[in-house]
Motif scaffolding. Structure first.
Motif, mmCIF file in Angstrom:
data_model
loop_
_atom_site.group_PDB
_atom_site.id
_atom_site.type_symbol
_atom_site.label_atom_id
_atom_site.label_comp_id
_atom_site.label_asym_id
_atom_site.label_seq_id
_atom_site.Cartn_x
_atom_site.Cartn_y
_atom_site.Cartn_z
ATOM 1 N N PHE A 252 0.791 -1.287 0.063
ATOM 2 C CA PHE A 252 0.006 -0.186 -0.074
ATOM 3 C C PHE A 252 0.873 1.074 -0.029
ATOM 4 N N GLY A 253 1.364 1.705 -1.123
ATOM 5 C CA GLY A 253 2.135 2.768 -1.222
ATOM 6 C C GLY A 253 3.742 2.728 -0.916
ATOM 7 N N GLU B 69 14.469 -4.953 -0.728
ATOM 8 C CA GLU B 69 14.807 -3.719 -0.140
ATOM 9 C C GLU B 69 13.956 -2.947 -0.023
ATOM 10 N N PHE B 70 13.302 -2.440 1.181
ATOM 11 C CA PHE B 70 12.082 -1.647 0.964
ATOM 12 C C PHE B 70 12.185 -0.451 1.576
ATOM 13 N N SER B 71 11.213 0.430 1.318
ATOM 14 C CA SER B 71 11.382 1.802 1.611
ATOM 15 C C SER B 71 9.978 2.430 1.937
ATOM 16 N N VAL B 72 9.396 2.668 2.994
ATOM 17 C CA VAL B 72 8.113 2.852 3.286
ATOM 18 C C VAL B 72 7.927 4.056 4.293
ATOM 19 N N SER B 73 6.995 5.095 4.108
ATOM 20 C CA SER B 73 6.701 6.009 4.926
ATOM 21 C C SER B 73 5.233 6.033 5.333
ATOM 22 N N ALA B 74 4.788 6.308 6.610
ATOM 23 C CA ALA B 74 3.229 6.203 6.663
ATOM 24 C C ALA B 74 2.696 7.227 5.956
ATOM 25 N N PRO B 75 1.341 7.066 5.475
ATOM 26 C CA PRO B 75 0.763 6.017 5.921
ATOM 27 C C PRO B 75 0.733 4.679 4.989
ATOM 28 N N ALA B 76 1.632 4.689 4.156
ATOM 29 C CA ALA B 76 1.980 3.582 3.354
ATOM 30 C C ALA B 76 2.423 2.487 3.969
ATOM 31 N N GLY B 77 2.517 1.104 3.620
ATOM 32 C CA GLY B 77 2.914 -0.012 4.391
ATOM 33 C C GLY B 77 2.446 -1.323 3.608
ATOM 34 N N PHE B 78 2.281 -2.205 4.544
ATOM 35 C CA PHE B 78 1.906 -3.695 3.982
ATOM 36 C C PHE B 78 0.799 -4.054 4.838
ATOM 37 N N PRO B 79 -0.455 -3.630 4.676
ATOM 38 C CA PRO B 79 -1.685 -4.257 5.530
ATOM 39 C C PRO B 79 -1.844 -5.632 5.302
ATOM 40 N N GLU C 205 2.327 -5.518 8.219
ATOM 41 C CA GLU C 205 3.562 -4.815 8.446
ATOM 42 C C GLU C 205 3.592 -3.271 8.111
ATOM 43 N N MET C 206 3.492 -2.498 9.207
ATOM 44 C CA MET C 206 3.393 -1.083 8.864
ATOM 45 C C MET C 206 4.522 -0.278 9.698
ATOM 46 N N PRO C 207 4.674 0.954 9.073
ATOM 47 C CA PRO C 207 5.668 2.031 9.730
ATOM 48 C C PRO C 207 5.332 2.112 11.184
ATOM 49 N N ALA C 208 6.267 2.326 12.096
ATOM 50 C CA ALA C 208 5.929 2.721 13.435
ATOM 51 C C ALA C 208 6.972 3.951 13.733
ATOM 52 N N ALA C 209 7.405 4.459 13.171
ATOM 53 C CA ALA C 209 8.240 5.784 13.293
ATOM 54 C C ALA C 209 8.020 6.875 12.249
ATOM 55 N N GLU C 210 8.495 8.164 12.619
ATOM 56 C CA GLU C 210 8.499 9.221 11.709
ATOM 57 C C GLU C 210 9.439 9.038 10.428
ATOM 58 N N GLN D 149 -4.930 -3.724 13.520
ATOM 59 C CA GLN D 149 -5.283 -2.334 13.970
ATOM 60 C C GLN D 149 -4.798 -1.227 12.684
ATOM 61 N N ALA D 150 -3.818 -1.662 12.247
ATOM 62 C CA ALA D 150 -3.385 -0.627 10.912
ATOM 63 C C ALA D 150 -4.404 -0.704 10.078
ATOM 64 N N ARG D 151 -5.046 -1.928 9.603
ATOM 65 C CA ARG D 151 -6.163 -1.965 8.627
ATOM 66 C C ARG D 151 -7.310 -1.057 9.072
ATOM 67 N N ILE D 152 -7.743 -1.432 10.250
ATOM 68 C CA ILE D 152 -8.930 -0.769 11.034
ATOM 69 C C ILE D 152 -8.705 0.819 10.789
ATOM 70 N N GLY D 153 -7.548 1.300 10.940
ATOM 71 C CA GLY D 153 -6.959 2.877 10.823
ATOM 72 C C GLY D 153 -7.339 3.205 9.490
#
Length: 293
Positions: free
Chosen positions: A19-20, A43-53, A101-106, A286-290
């Motif tokens: 997801f982005g 090799e992944f690079s992801v920033s919120a709200p993107a991720g792997f729901p 698997e979702m971002p957990a930091a800025e 919780q990430a998907r609900i969000g």
């Protein structure tokens, strides 16, 4: 016997995934579908709200090694954890898992995810996790070489990780002028993935330097890996090897079995919430609900 030589080289180019998220995929792409026992290297690079729901897996292991930032994992078994830079999660999906698997930091989270195939006798085992914080990963520094031993052994130190498919996974950093000679078990398939800097790999010290995001497949013959850093910047790369399974591979996205019939059964199990996927029916991360979709 001379060290192993490079038989193929691939530059991993960015592509969209999840997801982005942006990934550089080197194994599991058109030119290299499978390098027994390895299915995918991203090799992944992801920033919120993107991720792997929320998404499923069956029949293999995922190894997530964080390079920067943090990622939170949660699954339908109630397991939840956050891995930060230098931390490792070794997940055996076995008969089935659904997780996110979702971002957990800025900012931008960066890491590597490796998919390791399981033999037919292990594909339907119960899911299992091994999560290791950075400070618990064995690390050795000698003669301008630093190695973090994720799996296997190097410079006299061993990893505590248990690997169902025999595997080595080493994170090397070489200072300017350093020369590495790392043994590789003779039966293993092995590759190098360059993260930072430039290095010379193989039997010829006069070869051209190779830079970041390149995957180097090593030959099956030779005593191990030789590498030199002749640049002015540190060279960082991973060396990964594994015992080939020598079994047929049938794959449909996140499902990896041995036959098409087993893949069809997996799809049926997932669609009907049976045979390992029972808890997927009523679970949402919780990430998907969000994300509210």
């Amino acid at each position: 016997m001379p060290p192993r030589s490079i038989v193929k080289k691939f530059l991993a180019r960015p592509q969209h995934e999840g997801f982005g998220a942006i990934v550089r995929r080197s194994i599991g792409r058109f030119e290299l579908r499978y390098f027994d026992p390895f299915l995918v290297l991203d090799e992944f690079s992801v920033s919120a709200p993107a991720g792997f729901p929320d998404h499923p897996h069956r029949g293999f292991e995922t190894v997530t090694y964080m390079l920067q930032g943090a990622v939170t994992h949660e699954d339908f078994e109630g397991h939840k954890g956050t891995i930060k830079a230098g931390d490792l999660q070794w997940m055996t999906a076995g008969r089935g898992i659904v997780h996110s698997e979702m971002p957990a930091a800025e900012g931008t989270q960066k890491g590597l995810q490796l998919w390791i195939n399981l033999s037919s006798k292990h594909k339907m085992i119960q899911p299992r996790y091994q999560e290791i914080q950075s400070e618990s990963i064995a690390e050795v520094t000698k003669d301008g070489i630093k190695v973090r031993i994720i799996a296997g052994e190097s410079l006299g130190a061993k990893s505590a990780i248990y690997t169902r498919t025999p595997t080595m996974y080493l994170d090397f950093t070489l200072k300017q002028g350093s020369h590495l000679q790392q043994p590789i078990p003779k039966s293993y398939n092995a590759f190098v993935y360059v993260l930072e800097g430039e290095g010379i790999f193989g039997p010829n010290e006069e070869s051209s330097s190779i830079g970041p995001h390149n995957l180097l497949l090593l030959s099956g013959f030779g005593d191990g890996l030789d590498a030199w850093n002749k640049s002015t910047r540190p060279l960082r790369f991973i060396l990964v090897g594994g015992e080939p399974l020598g079994e047929p591979v049938a794959q449909l996205g996140p499902f990896v079995m041995n036959t098409q019939q087993e893949i069809d059964q997996t799809v049926e199990d997932f669609d009907n919430y049976t045979n390992g996927f029972e808890k997927a029916k009523h679970w949402r991360s919780q990430a998907r609900i969000g994300l509210d979709y």
